[in-house]
Design an enzyme around this catalytic site. Sequence first.
Site, PDB file in Angstrom:
ATOM      1  N   GLU A 292      -3.894  -5.275   7.360  1.00 57.97           N
ATOM      2  CA  GLU A 292      -3.382  -5.624   6.035  1.00 57.97           C
ATOM      3  C   GLU A 292      -2.093  -6.445   6.133  1.00 57.97           C
ATOM      4  O   GLU A 292      -1.765  -7.209   5.240  1.00 57.97           O
ATOM      5  CB  GLU A 292      -3.137  -4.334   5.227  1.00 57.97           C
ATOM      6  CG  GLU A 292      -3.183  -4.543   3.738  1.00 57.97           C
ATOM      7  CD  GLU A 292      -3.309  -3.236   2.947  1.00 57.97           C
ATOM      8  OE1 GLU A 292      -3.990  -3.230   1.920  1.00 57.97           O
ATOM      9  OE2 GLU A 292      -2.719  -2.218   3.366  1.00 57.97           O
ATOM     10  N   HIS A 313     -19.630   6.394  25.328  1.00 58.84           N
ATOM     11  CA  HIS A 313     -21.073   6.586  25.185  1.00 58.84           C
ATOM     12  C   HIS A 313     -21.608   5.871  23.951  1.00 58.84           C
ATOM     13  O   HIS A 313     -22.701   6.178  23.479  1.00 58.84           O
ATOM     14  CB  HIS A 313     -21.381   8.086  25.106  1.00 58.84           C
ATOM     15  CG  HIS A 313     -20.861   8.831  26.304  1.00 58.84           C
ATOM     16  ND1 HIS A 313     -21.574   8.955  27.470  1.00 58.84           N
ATOM     17  CD2 HIS A 313     -19.652   9.419  26.527  1.00 58.84           C
ATOM     18  CE1 HIS A 313     -20.843   9.615  28.363  1.00 58.84           C
ATOM     19  NE2 HIS A 313     -19.670   9.898  27.806  1.00 58.84           N
ATOM     20  N   LYS A 427      -9.216  -5.403  -7.096  1.00 60.59           N
ATOM     21  CA  LYS A 427      -8.738  -4.380  -8.047  1.00 60.59           C
ATOM     22  C   LYS A 427      -8.965  -4.852  -9.480  1.00 60.59           C
ATOM     23  O   LYS A 427      -9.418  -4.096 -10.340  1.00 60.59           O
ATOM     24  CB  LYS A 427      -7.239  -4.137  -7.831  1.00 60.59           C
ATOM     25  CG  LYS A 427      -6.899  -3.367  -6.575  1.00 60.59           C
ATOM     26  CD  LYS A 427      -5.430  -3.019  -6.582  1.00 60.59           C
ATOM     27  CE  LYS A 427      -4.993  -2.463  -5.241  1.00 60.59           C
ATOM     28  NZ  LYS A 427      -3.543  -2.351  -5.121  1.00 60.59           N
TER      29      LYS A 427
HETATM   30  O1  PA5 Z   1      -0.007  -0.398   2.614  1.00 62.16           O
HETATM   31  C1  PA5 Z   1      -0.182  -0.644   1.442  1.00 62.16           C
HETATM   32  O2  PA5 Z   1       0.660  -1.256   0.762  1.00 62.16           O
HETATM   33  C2  PA5 Z   1      -1.437  -0.191   0.734  1.00 62.16           C
HETATM   34  O3  PA5 Z   1      -2.375   0.298   1.623  1.00 62.16           O
HETATM   35  C3  PA5 Z   1      -1.081   0.923  -0.234  1.00 62.16           C
HETATM   36  O4  PA5 Z   1      -0.508   1.982   0.463  1.00 62.16           O
HETATM   37  C4  PA5 Z   1      -2.311   1.408  -0.996  1.00 62.16           C
HETATM   38  O5  PA5 Z   1      -2.925   0.333  -1.668  1.00 62.16           O
HETATM   39  C5  PA5 Z   1      -1.920   2.479  -1.991  1.00 62.16           C
HETATM   40  O6  PA5 Z   1      -0.947   1.999  -2.873  1.00 62.16           O
HETATM   41  P1  PA5 Z   1      -0.071   2.979  -3.730  1.00 62.16           P
HETATM   42  O7  PA5 Z   1       0.749   3.781  -2.814  1.00 62.16           O
HETATM   43  O8  PA5 Z   1       0.757   2.088  -4.609  1.00 62.16           O
HETATM   44  O9  PA5 Z   1      -1.019   3.822  -4.517  1.00 62.16           O
END
Ligand code: PA5
Length: 439
Positions: A292, A313, A427
């Site tokens: 990410e 395996h 989203k």
């Molecule tokens: O690392 C990140 O920014 C994302 O993976 C968020 O943690 C995830 O989308 C969850 O977001 P939030 O904590 O605002 O619910």
Amino acid sequence: MAYYIHDVDACLSPVIGPDGLEPDVFGAWVGRTASALETLRSWHAEDRLPLLRLPERNDDVAALEPVAERLRENFRDIIVLGTGGSSLGGKSLSALADPGSPLPDGGQPDSLRLHFMDNIDPISFDRLFARTDPAATAIIVISKSGGTAETLTQFLYCLDVFRKALPAGTLSRHFLVITEPRDNPLRRLAEEHGFETLDHDPGIGGRYSVLSVVGLLPAMIAGLDGEAVRRGAASVLTPILGHAEPEETPAAVGAALAVALSKERAISQLVVMPYVDRLYDFAFWYRQLWAESLGKNGEGTTPVSALGTVDQHSQLQLYLAGPKDKAYTVIFGPSAGTGGRVPEDLAGNGDLSYLAGRRMGDLMDAEQRATADTLIANQRPTRKITLPEVDEESIGALMMHFMLETIIAAQLLNVDAFDQPAVEQGKVLAREYLGQGAG
Ligand code: PA5
């Protein structure tokens, strides 16, 4: 003190031949991390990245202890709601704990069970509720933004189940919320119901939040020492702040390695393979962090989580003889001489004599070394990370290593390590579909 040993020699041409990086080419990439290290120092000095301030703090960890203790002592099940960075860090840390071992205060949380519910599969929730008693269950809701649809759905569903199951006026004992200190749907709901709310630092993104309340509270509930996790993290950051050279900085060397392998040798996948089960969740935490943070503007490499010995395996044939598009990080845990022994009288004859009298940990040790050596013999770039102990300090160090490695790699690739703009598209579309009604 070093809590892990970082060895990249088997990614270089003197060890694996032309599939490895030439030492001078690799050296140049390592040299390029100098400006990223300088940036980290300036962010620290100017207090621009709160993550870099956490290892030097303990006040907030001490403040969490009574919260962890209250939850630990009053409940049998703790359900953690949240997704992505709001879940994976706490889950990885907690995996180190044995819920049956003594707590720092000497107690025995032999019946405590932590459940990290990061998906929205209704069946999983039904099954969880079928085996938990709301009266003995607490729910921690974690969302930095306070607006993540999955987490809010989980929360509202649990709220409904619990308000129907619990006596009036007792609900607030069972819920705790962690979110940013600004107006958002989760915070509003928490205020409306009178739930205790802890602040998520607005300057710390989800996937970088493991050393904050987000990761440490679940870990401390599980009985781990939050200060020790921070100590491990400090051991990685402090030398950088003290102007260590890039080639002496494992996080910089690791970042240069990943980027150089992708640019110079077309490596597109990075397999991280711990051997001990306690680090399996860690591999998933790393996977999110790397993917990410770096998958932007056509850049990035695909992180792959694997587990030795199981994936020997399942995946190893591909790793050894498939396309040369992968590099490997084998994480060695301390296992030699540990665990149950194979009784000589049961294995002492025939083809099993090599196992007779050996411990389970001996086999794991032999296999982790054999896998790394076989990868190397097949000219696959193989980084070795060795943990003399798997404990709070070493996982704190490893997590800080990988967060810094990711941030430094982002600077080499010229991408922003802290945003995730492409995810927003899905989203918006999901909300649109929901608005159109269920099928
Ligand atoms: O690392 C990140 O920014 C994302 O993976 C968020 O943690 C995830 O989308 C969850 O977001 P939030 O904590 O605002 O619910």
